[in-house]
Design a protein around this motif. Sequence first.
Motif, PDB file in Angstrom:
ATOM      1  N   LEU A  85       0.819  -1.206   0.000  1.00  7.21           N
ATOM      2  CA  LEU A  85       0.000   0.000   0.000  1.00  7.21           C
ATOM      3  C   LEU A  85       0.855   1.259   0.000  1.00  7.21           C
ATOM      4  CD1 LEU A  85      -2.680  -1.095   2.610  1.00  7.21           C
ATOM      5  CD2 LEU A  85      -2.853  -1.150   0.108  1.00  7.21           C
ATOM      6  N   ALA A  86       2.044   1.187   0.607  1.00  4.88           N
ATOM      7  CA  ALA A  86       2.958   2.324   0.661  1.00  4.88           C
ATOM      8  C   ALA A  86       4.361   1.793   0.890  1.00  4.88           C
ATOM      9  CB  ALA A  86       2.578   3.274   1.791  1.00  4.88           C
ATOM     10  N   SER A  87       5.348   2.504   0.311  1.00  7.07           N
ATOM     11  CA  SER A  87       6.721   2.054   0.494  1.00  7.07           C
ATOM     12  C   SER A  87       7.696   3.216   0.353  1.00  7.07           C
ATOM     13  CB  SER A  87       7.058   0.976  -0.539  1.00  7.07           C
ATOM     14  OG  SER A  87       8.381   0.535  -0.378  1.00  7.07           O
ATOM     15  N   THR A  88       8.547   3.360   1.349  1.00  6.46           N
ATOM     16  CA  THR A  88       9.694   4.266   1.306  1.00  6.46           C
ATOM     17  C   THR A  88      10.833   3.487   1.943  1.00  6.46           C
ATOM     18  OG1 THR A  88       9.547   5.288   3.508  1.00  6.46           O
ATOM     19  CG2 THR A  88       8.104   6.201   1.780  1.00  6.46           C
ATOM     20  N   PRO A  89      12.051   4.003   1.926  1.00  9.44           N
ATOM     21  CA  PRO A  89      13.129   3.299   2.624  1.00  9.44           C
ATOM     22  C   PRO A  89      12.897   3.211   4.138  1.00  9.44           C
ATOM     23  CG  PRO A  89      14.041   4.863   1.050  1.00  9.44           C
ATOM     24  CD  PRO A  89      12.556   5.124   1.120  1.00  9.44           C
ATOM     25  N   PRO A 149      12.450   0.230   9.649  1.00  7.66           N
ATOM     26  CA  PRO A 149      12.487   0.710   8.269  1.00  7.66           C
ATOM     27  C   PRO A 149      11.836  -0.315   7.338  1.00  7.66           C
ATOM     28  CG  PRO A 149      14.652  -0.097   8.941  1.00  7.66           C
ATOM     29  CD  PRO A 149      13.762  -0.148  10.153  1.00  7.66           C
ATOM     30  N   ALA A 150      11.949  -0.095   6.038  1.00  9.14           N
ATOM     31  CA  ALA A 150      11.347  -1.027   5.081  1.00  9.14           C
ATOM     32  C   ALA A 150      11.861  -2.445   5.351  1.00  9.14           C
ATOM     33  CB  ALA A 150      11.684  -0.608   3.657  1.00  9.14           C
ATOM     34  N   LEU A 151      10.993  -3.405   5.165  1.00  6.66           N
ATOM     35  CA  LEU A 151      11.313  -4.804   5.458  1.00  6.66           C
ATOM     36  C   LEU A 151      12.191  -5.377   4.347  1.00  6.66           C
ATOM     37  CD1 LEU A 151      10.793  -7.114   7.422  1.00  6.66           C
ATOM     38  CD2 LEU A 151       8.764  -7.684   6.114  1.00  6.66           C
ATOM     39  N   THR A 152      13.438  -5.647   4.677  1.00  7.85           N
ATOM     40  CA  THR A 152      14.373  -6.187   3.690  1.00  7.85           C
ATOM     41  C   THR A 152      14.832  -7.599   4.024  1.00  7.85           C
ATOM     42  OG1 THR A 152      16.260  -5.201   4.837  1.00  7.85           O
ATOM     43  CG2 THR A 152      15.248  -3.897   3.068  1.00  7.85           C
ATOM     44  N   GLN A 153      14.507  -8.067   5.223  1.00  9.69           N
ATOM     45  CA  GLN A 153      14.930  -9.418   5.595  1.00  9.69           C
ATOM     46  C   GLN A 153      13.912 -10.049   6.539  1.00  9.69           C
ATOM     47  OE1 GLN A 153      18.644  -9.253   7.689  1.00  9.69           O
ATOM     48  NE2 GLN A 153      17.844  -8.008   9.341  1.00  9.69           N
ATOM     49  N   LEU A 159       9.594   3.165   5.661  1.00  4.12           N
ATOM     50  CA  LEU A 159       8.269   2.651   6.040  1.00  4.12           C
ATOM     51  C   LEU A 159       7.695   1.823   4.911  1.00  4.12           C
ATOM     52  CD1 LEU A 159       5.745   2.767   7.992  1.00  4.12           C
ATOM     53  CD2 LEU A 159       4.977   4.680   6.563  1.00  4.12           C
ATOM     54  N   GLU A 160       7.112   0.682   5.277  1.00  3.22           N
ATOM     55  CA  GLU A 160       6.329  -0.121   4.333  1.00  3.22           C
ATOM     56  C   GLU A 160       4.996  -0.435   4.985  1.00  3.22           C
ATOM     57  OE1 GLU A 160       9.349  -2.738   1.591  1.00  3.22           O
ATOM     58  OE2 GLU A 160       8.249  -3.752   3.164  1.00  3.22           O
ATOM     59  N   VAL A 161       3.941  -0.407   4.179  1.00  2.00           N
ATOM     60  CA  VAL A 161       2.615  -0.777   4.654  1.00  2.00           C
ATOM     61  C   VAL A 161       2.030  -1.765   3.651  1.00  2.00           C
ATOM     62  CG1 VAL A 161       0.320   0.027   5.312  1.00  2.00           C
ATOM     63  CG2 VAL A 161       2.314   1.512   5.704  1.00  2.00           C
ATOM     64  N   TRP A 162       1.535  -2.883   4.167  1.00  9.63           N
ATOM     65  CA  TRP A 162       0.948  -3.935   3.342  1.00  9.63           C
ATOM     66  C   TRP A 162      -0.433  -4.289   3.864  1.00  9.63           C
ATOM     67  CZ3 TRP A 162       5.312  -8.101   3.981  1.00  9.63           C
ATOM     68  CH2 TRP A 162       6.494  -7.664   3.358  1.00  9.63           C
ATOM     69  N   VAL A 163      -1.283  -4.744   2.963  1.00  8.82           N
ATOM     70  CA  VAL A 163      -2.513  -5.428   3.352  1.00  8.82           C
ATOM     71  C   VAL A 163      -2.286  -6.901   3.003  1.00  8.82           C
ATOM     72  CG1 VAL A 163      -3.674  -4.949   1.135  1.00  8.82           C
ATOM     73  CG2 VAL A 163      -5.034  -5.540   3.152  1.00  8.82           C
TER      74      VAL A 163
END
Length: 151
Positions: free
Chosen positions: A46-50, A131-135, A52-56
């Motif tokens: 739904l939204a992504s920056t380095p 931060p954004a989920l990378t792992q 913050l990430e938001v998912w449904v």
Amino acid sequence: MSTTPSVGIRSFTRDQLIRMAQLFAGDPDLTRLIDTTATERTRHELASTPHLEVWVMTWPPGVSTGWHDHGDVAGAYVVLSGAFRESAWSGGAVHSRELSAGDERSFAAGHLHDLANVGDGFGLTIHAYSPALTQMTPYEWVDGKPVPIAL
């Protein structure tokens, strides 16, 4: 020449992550994303920056994330519909809680857990990460304790 710092939040607290998930949870159109033919958990960004990430996420009955952590990322989620059980490893033991529509949960980086749809119908959740989920590290159980799976 001077450098102007970037404007905006670069690190979200657990309370701020809950508020972000709640903000997106207020969108009445999210239910259109439920695919009642799906057999696995699905997620839509739904939204992504380095920072913050938001998912449904949509969850068929009986589906689980499996045991995992999010590395150095903190997170939060809000249950929009369905019945869930979160099991978490803390203090050398598993602790479980039941969650239903309207319930919310936040967690610090390194939180080891499994989230499962334990209801009879599809579930819908909103997740925010900073931060954004990378792992994500998956775990298996060895001698009654979670052990990271080497990938």
